[in-house]
Design a protein around this motif. Sequence first.
Motif, short mmCIF file in Angstrom:
data_model
loop_
_atom_site.label_atom_id
_atom_site.label_comp_id
_atom_site.label_asym_id
_atom_site.label_seq_id
_atom_site.Cartn_x
_atom_site.Cartn_y
_atom_site.Cartn_z
N VAL A 31 20.39 -19.46 9.18
CA VAL A 31 19.98 -18.65 8.03
C VAL A 31 18.61 -19.11 7.54
O VAL A 31 17.72 -18.30 7.26
N SER A 32 18.42 -20.42 7.46
CA SER A 32 17.15 -20.97 6.99
C SER A 32 15.98 -20.62 7.91
O SER A 32 14.88 -20.36 7.44
N ILE B 89 11.43 -14.44 7.74
CA ILE B 89 11.19 -13.12 8.33
C ILE B 89 11.89 -12.05 7.50
O ILE B 89 11.30 -11.01 7.18
N PHE B 90 13.13 -12.30 7.13
CA PHE B 90 13.87 -11.32 6.32
C PHE B 90 13.19 -11.11 4.97
O PHE B 90 13.12 -9.99 4.48
N ARG B 91 12.70 -12.17 4.37
CA ARG B 91 12.03 -12.08 3.07
C ARG B 91 10.80 -11.16 3.12
O ARG B 91 10.51 -10.44 2.18
N ARG C 139 11.26 -13.99 16.53
CA ARG C 139 10.35 -12.86 16.44
C ARG C 139 11.11 -11.69 15.84
O ARG C 139 12.33 -11.57 15.97
N LEU C 140 10.35 -10.83 15.19
CA LEU C 140 10.93 -9.63 14.59
C LEU C 140 11.12 -8.60 15.69
O LEU C 140 10.18 -8.25 16.40
N HIS C 141 12.35 -8.13 15.87
CA HIS C 141 12.64 -7.14 16.90
C HIS C 141 12.61 -5.72 16.33
O HIS C 141 12.05 -4.81 16.93
N LEU C 142 13.21 -5.52 15.15
CA LEU C 142 13.30 -4.19 14.55
C LEU C 142 13.25 -4.33 13.04
O LEU C 142 13.93 -5.18 12.47
N ASN C 143 12.45 -3.51 12.41
CA ASN C 143 12.35 -3.47 10.96
C ASN C 143 12.12 -2.02 10.58
O ASN C 143 11.04 -1.49 10.78
N THR C 144 13.15 -1.36 10.07
CA THR C 144 13.04 0.06 9.75
C THR C 144 13.89 0.42 8.54
O THR C 144 14.89 -0.22 8.27
N GLU C 145 13.45 1.45 7.85
CA GLU C 145 14.26 1.99 6.77
C GLU C 145 15.39 2.79 7.38
O GLU C 145 15.23 3.41 8.44
N LEU C 146 16.53 2.82 6.70
CA LEU C 146 17.68 3.55 7.22
C LEU C 146 17.38 5.04 7.36
O LEU C 146 17.86 5.68 8.28
#
Length: 164
Positions: free
Chosen positions: A22-23, A28-30, A78-85
């Motif tokens: 989680v840490s 990335i999530f932030r 690494r960021l794989h996917l970042n999208t709005e629903l």
Amino acid sequence: MDVFSRTFLPAAAEAGVAIPTVSRHMPIFRRCVEADDATVLVSRCLRPDRPMHGEFLLLLTYRRLVVTQETRMLHRLRLHLNTELRHLSNVTWNPDTRLSAVELAATAIDGVRERFWIKTGHPKQVWHLDALLSHAFRPRSMAQRVHEAPRVQAPMAPPVPAAA
């Protein structure tokens, strides 16, 4: 503490994601999720079409789907996917109690079909995961159908004859 932090940590604990994991993924999530967005689901997952590409961590909020990847050898993130629903289409999920897993699939705005295999520890958790996905995706799809449905007008009442 903001809404995201208050909801992310319990969701990660419920999924059995270790605190060090989680840490590592939290920065990335932030960057991807707003502070007032509540977490629906946090889960480890794999890509069924590319099982040797490492492990993924999936974060589903009421507004976004964010997936990070951790490589097997060097444990790089690494960021794989970042999208709005609302930018996802053809979202489907198939619960399989026999394998204690759920396959989640969605088409991103760029047309790429993303598939993720989410393993659970117990068959009962499959139905809990199914309920969480329904809670996040069903209201949006129902609202879209309402807006896309043709407007039906009530038939006009027959004219009332004038009194003589």
